[in-house]
Scaffold this motif. Structure first.
Motif, mmCIF file in Angstrom:
data_model
loop_
_atom_site.group_PDB
_atom_site.id
_atom_site.type_symbol
_atom_site.label_atom_id
_atom_site.label_comp_id
_atom_site.label_asym_id
_atom_site.label_seq_id
_atom_site.Cartn_x
_atom_site.Cartn_y
_atom_site.Cartn_z
ATOM 1 N N MET A 145 43.071 51.760 36.629
ATOM 2 C CA MET A 145 42.566 50.989 38.504
ATOM 3 C C MET A 145 44.064 49.866 38.238
ATOM 4 N N ILE A 146 43.892 48.880 38.030
ATOM 5 C CA ILE A 146 44.481 47.806 38.332
ATOM 6 C C ILE A 146 46.198 48.677 38.029
ATOM 7 N N ASP A 147 46.418 49.474 36.461
ATOM 8 C CA ASP A 147 47.180 49.898 36.712
ATOM 9 C C ASP A 147 47.578 50.718 37.889
ATOM 10 N N LEU A 148 46.940 51.870 38.201
ATOM 11 C CA LEU A 148 47.271 52.061 39.250
ATOM 12 C C LEU A 148 47.311 51.353 40.464
ATOM 13 N N ALA A 149 46.808 50.384 41.212
ATOM 14 C CA ALA A 149 47.166 49.797 42.053
ATOM 15 C C ALA A 149 48.992 48.978 41.672
ATOM 16 N N VAL A 150 49.090 49.668 40.740
ATOM 17 C CA VAL A 150 50.496 48.367 40.775
ATOM 18 C C VAL A 150 51.639 49.315 40.808
ATOM 19 N N SER A 151 51.435 50.052 39.977
ATOM 20 C CA SER A 151 52.421 51.540 40.230
ATOM 21 C C SER A 151 52.672 52.470 40.729
ATOM 22 N N ARG A 152 51.259 52.912 41.584
ATOM 23 C CA ARG A 152 51.402 53.855 42.107
ATOM 24 C C ARG A 152 51.712 53.214 44.109
ATOM 25 N N HIS A 153 51.440 51.368 44.624
ATOM 26 C CA HIS A 153 50.632 50.661 45.651
ATOM 27 C C HIS A 153 51.774 49.608 45.826
ATOM 28 N N ARG A 154 52.383 49.238 44.252
ATOM 29 C CA ARG A 154 52.866 48.024 44.269
ATOM 30 C C ARG A 154 52.116 46.522 44.914
ATOM 31 N N ALA A 155 50.944 46.811 43.963
ATOM 32 C CA ALA A 155 49.798 45.799 44.666
ATOM 33 C C ALA A 155 50.284 44.466 44.065
ATOM 34 N N THR A 156 50.314 43.628 44.488
ATOM 35 C CA THR A 156 50.684 42.000 43.893
ATOM 36 C C THR A 156 49.750 40.596 43.484
ATOM 37 N N GLU A 157 48.228 41.758 43.779
ATOM 38 C CA GLU A 157 47.015 41.279 43.688
ATOM 39 C C GLU A 157 45.727 41.923 43.728
ATOM 40 N N VAL A 158 44.810 41.601 42.914
ATOM 41 C CA VAL A 158 44.084 43.039 43.184
ATOM 42 C C VAL A 158 42.633 42.108 43.589
ATOM 43 N N HIS A 159 41.996 42.530 44.121
ATOM 44 C CA HIS A 159 40.429 41.795 44.069
ATOM 45 C C HIS A 159 38.955 43.111 43.634
ATOM 46 N N ILE A 160 37.988 42.304 43.312
ATOM 47 C CA ILE A 160 36.794 42.640 43.506
ATOM 48 C C ILE A 160 35.874 42.273 43.905
ATOM 49 N N SER A 161 34.856 42.224 43.521
ATOM 50 C CA SER A 161 33.321 41.624 43.897
ATOM 51 C C SER A 161 32.387 41.963 43.385
ATOM 52 N N CYS A 162 31.316 41.300 42.914
ATOM 53 C CA CYS A 162 30.380 41.111 42.318
ATOM 54 C C CYS A 162 29.108 40.725 43.006
ATOM 55 N N PHE A 163 28.038 41.076 42.450
ATOM 56 C CA PHE A 163 26.936 40.439 42.945
ATOM 57 C C PHE A 163 26.140 39.320 41.637
ATOM 58 N N ASN A 164 25.943 38.423 42.188
ATOM 59 C CA ASN A 164 25.387 36.973 41.103
ATOM 60 C C ASN A 164 24.411 37.610 39.908
ATOM 61 N N ALA A 165 23.697 38.600 40.299
ATOM 62 C CA ALA A 165 22.337 38.968 39.049
ATOM 63 C C ALA A 165 23.650 40.150 38.182
ATOM 64 N N LYS A 167 37.181 37.521 31.736
ATOM 65 C CA LYS A 167 37.698 38.093 30.514
ATOM 66 C C LYS A 167 39.584 38.700 30.825
ATOM 67 N N LEU A 168 39.010 39.586 32.344
ATOM 68 C CA LEU A 168 40.311 40.456 32.470
ATOM 69 C C LEU A 168 40.985 39.853 32.976
ATOM 70 N N GLY A 169 40.640 38.369 33.199
ATOM 71 C CA GLY A 169 41.702 37.053 34.352
ATOM 72 C C GLY A 169 41.278 36.756 35.477
ATOM 73 N N PHE A 170 40.650 37.769 36.431
ATOM 74 C CA PHE A 170 40.277 37.563 37.925
ATOM 75 C C PHE A 170 39.316 36.267 37.620
#
Length: 63
Positions: free
Chosen positions: A1-21, A31-34
């Protein structure tokens, strides 16, 4: 999905959210660098307090 965001949409930053549990998810994203940049208080299905941790991954453009 990161590659798609960059190649198709020219994303300069990717955001994700995750619950503490979701420890497995948080460790994977790290590990992926986020990097975490914000915490939002939420409630889980039982009404207990939970933290929604927001991560971002800057996209390096070596051009």
């Amino acid at each position: 999905m990161i590659d798609l965001a960059v190649s198709r949409h020219r994303a300069t930053e990717v955001h994700i959210s995750c619950f503490n549990a979701n420890v497995i998810g948080m460790l994977l994203y790290a590990k992926l660098g986020f990097q975490p940049f914000a915490v939002e208080e939420r409630r889980d299905e039982a009404g207990r307090r939970a933290a929604l941790i927001h991560f971002r991954l800057p996209i390096r453009t070596d051009s």
